[in-house]
Write a protein that holds these residues in place. Sequence first.
Motif, PDB file in Angstrom:
ATOM      1  N   LYS A  72     -33.460  62.509  64.669  1.00 47.49           N
ATOM      2  CA  LYS A  72     -32.969  63.253  63.495  1.00 47.49           C
ATOM      3  C   LYS A  72     -31.642  63.952  63.751  1.00 47.49           C
ATOM      4  CE  LYS A  72     -37.428  63.568  61.410  1.00 47.49           C
ATOM      5  NZ  LYS A  72     -38.613  64.350  61.160  1.00 47.49           N
ATOM      6  N   LYS A  73     -30.747  63.232  64.419  1.00 46.11           N
ATOM      7  CA  LYS A  73     -29.406  63.767  64.643  1.00 46.11           C
ATOM      8  C   LYS A  73     -28.461  63.166  63.605  1.00 46.11           C
ATOM      9  CE  LYS A  73     -30.145  65.821  68.723  1.00 46.11           C
ATOM     10  NZ  LYS A  73     -30.777  67.111  68.600  1.00 46.11           N
ATOM     11  N   ASP A  74     -27.314  63.809  63.458  1.00 45.69           N
ATOM     12  CA  ASP A  74     -26.334  63.288  62.500  1.00 45.69           C
ATOM     13  C   ASP A  74     -25.746  61.981  63.005  1.00 45.69           C
ATOM     14  OD1 ASP A  74     -26.812  65.483  61.005  1.00 45.69           O
ATOM     15  OD2 ASP A  74     -24.989  66.558  61.588  1.00 45.69           O
ATOM     16  N   HIS A  77     -19.471  59.983  62.678  1.00 44.17           N
ATOM     17  CA  HIS A  77     -18.652  59.918  61.472  1.00 44.17           C
ATOM     18  C   HIS A  77     -18.146  58.506  61.172  1.00 44.17           C
ATOM     19  CE1 HIS A  77     -15.810  61.161  58.400  1.00 44.17           C
ATOM     20  NE2 HIS A  77     -16.619  62.189  58.274  1.00 44.17           N
ATOM     21  N   LYS A  80     -20.259  56.123  58.991  1.00 36.89           N
ATOM     22  CA  LYS A  80     -20.369  56.257  57.543  1.00 36.89           C
ATOM     23  C   LYS A  80     -19.028  56.086  56.848  1.00 36.89           C
ATOM     24  CE  LYS A  80     -20.842  61.233  58.237  1.00 36.89           C
ATOM     25  NZ  LYS A  80     -21.517  62.470  57.917  1.00 36.89           N
ATOM     26  N   PHE A 165     -30.431  58.361  65.306  1.00 33.42           N
ATOM     27  CA  PHE A 165     -29.947  59.300  64.294  1.00 33.42           C
ATOM     28  C   PHE A 165     -31.068  59.644  63.315  1.00 33.42           C
ATOM     29  CE2 PHE A 165     -26.464  56.331  65.562  1.00 33.42           C
ATOM     30  CZ  PHE A 165     -25.927  57.160  66.530  1.00 33.42           C
ATOM     31  N   LYS A 166     -30.741  59.715  62.026  1.00 31.99           N
ATOM     32  CA  LYS A 166     -31.781  60.052  61.049  1.00 31.99           C
ATOM     33  C   LYS A 166     -32.640  58.810  60.754  1.00 31.99           C
ATOM     34  CE  LYS A 166     -30.134  64.228  59.407  1.00 31.99           C
ATOM     35  NZ  LYS A 166     -29.632  64.700  58.111  1.00 31.99           N
ATOM     36  N   SER A 169     -31.026  55.884  58.772  1.00 37.20           N
ATOM     37  CA  SER A 169     -29.623  55.622  59.109  1.00 37.20           C
ATOM     38  C   SER A 169     -29.178  54.219  58.714  1.00 37.20           C
ATOM     39  CB  SER A 169     -29.395  55.772  60.616  1.00 37.20           C
ATOM     40  OG  SER A 169     -29.641  57.092  61.021  1.00 37.20           O
TER      41      SER A 169
ATOM     42  N   LYS B  56     -31.736  67.655  54.967  1.00 33.20           N
ATOM     43  CA  LYS B  56     -32.373  67.196  56.185  1.00 33.20           C
ATOM     44  C   LYS B  56     -32.573  65.689  56.169  1.00 33.20           C
ATOM     45  CE  LYS B  56     -35.668  69.984  58.765  1.00 33.20           C
ATOM     46  NZ  LYS B  56     -37.024  70.556  58.672  1.00 33.20           N
ATOM     47  N   CYS B  58     -30.982  63.306  54.214  1.00 35.54           N
ATOM     48  CA  CYS B  58     -29.814  62.439  53.966  1.00 35.54           C
ATOM     49  C   CYS B  58     -29.335  61.751  55.244  1.00 35.54           C
ATOM     50  CB  CYS B  58     -28.662  63.249  53.376  1.00 35.54           C
ATOM     51  SG  CYS B  58     -27.159  62.274  53.198  1.00 35.54           S
ATOM     52  N   SER B  61     -25.960  62.650  56.310  1.00 40.11           N
ATOM     53  CA  SER B  61     -25.743  64.098  56.514  1.00 40.11           C
ATOM     54  C   SER B  61     -24.553  64.629  55.730  1.00 40.11           C
ATOM     55  CB  SER B  61     -25.536  64.412  58.005  1.00 40.11           C
ATOM     56  OG  SER B  61     -26.623  63.953  58.749  1.00 40.11           O
ATOM     57  N   SER B  64     -24.844  69.734  51.982  1.00 36.90           N
ATOM     58  CA  SER B  64     -24.856  71.047  52.617  1.00 36.90           C
ATOM     59  C   SER B  64     -25.464  72.046  51.649  1.00 36.90           C
ATOM     60  CB  SER B  64     -23.430  71.453  53.002  1.00 36.90           C
ATOM     61  OG  SER B  64     -22.605  71.383  51.863  1.00 36.90           O
TER      62      SER B  64
END
Lengths: 191, 78
Positions: A72-74, A77, A80, A165-166, A169, B56, B58, B61, B64
């Motif tokens: 569950k990390k971002d 960049h 995306k 990641f999430k 993802s 949480k 998405c 991410s 916000s």
Amino acid sequence: MKKNWYDYLWIVSLTYLILGFFNILFAWLGLLCFFIPLLISIIKGNKGYCNRYCGRGQLFGLLGGRFGLSRKKDIPHWMKSKWFRYGFLIFFFIMFFQMLWNTYFVFAGADNLKQTVTLLWTFKLPWNWAYHGTFFHPGVAQFAFGFYSVMMTSTVLGFFTMVLFKPRSWCVYCPMGTMTQLICKVRNRKE
Amino acid sequence: MDKTKRKKRKAFVEQDMCVSCGSCVKVCPLGAIQIVKGIMAQVDMNKCVGCGKCAKECPASIISIEEVEEEYNEKKLV
Ligand code: SF4
Ligand code: SF4
Ligand code: SF4
């Protein structure tokens, strides 16, 4: 929240992957995951497939969420960015057409059936246990092997990014997701 | 206390980066998010309570949770 029948379509996605271990010809069913989202986006101009019915997204959501298989990390960049998303879409389609090309060779009798599943466009796994002959042309089986390779490859990639990641993802760079969004953008701009 | 200055938490979507996957829609307990025309997610400021579930979930991410003053909110909705 109330559950709808389509919230259980992850079972269908899972079953599809499992069936491919028993008889590769089931892989043909996967075409539904190509045509349904496209038709929804073209006819209705929305992403109803992603937003409601896609079992693969649900499966990742479940494994990464309830089963806790995700960090569950971002997502980084660059993954995306539009460059990567559209780039991956193009790459995916080039590989897809290459698969069709190979199938064509088998149909034309210029090549023999290869009973392998190719993961990540590189690793050829022997898969002969799932092939018991076909009433049709060997090309029909070749397409099944090729298409199942595509589905397995995207599952493996999606699984890795789910863990890293999430949970969902894969949806960030999923070619079907990107393509249907693109269709919606074009379609709804004209209106 | 001035009522219009009360702070509330709301979800904001970086719409330009949205992949319109709908993961946020599925987890919102209040049905406050929608996907507009298959292009991007949009929050209904009247319904959102800023719980952060969507943020949480998405995968990109890009949601916000920010504090806003109610007054500003109402202006934005007009
Ligand atoms: S982006 Fe891909 S995996 Fe995610 S919901 Fe849409 S079609 Fe399914
Ligand atoms: S913050 Fe909570 S209420 Fe607001 S849109 Fe997200 S999930 Fe819904
Ligand atoms: S989860 Fe994130 S990327 Fe997906 S539709 Fe909602 S805001 Fe967009």
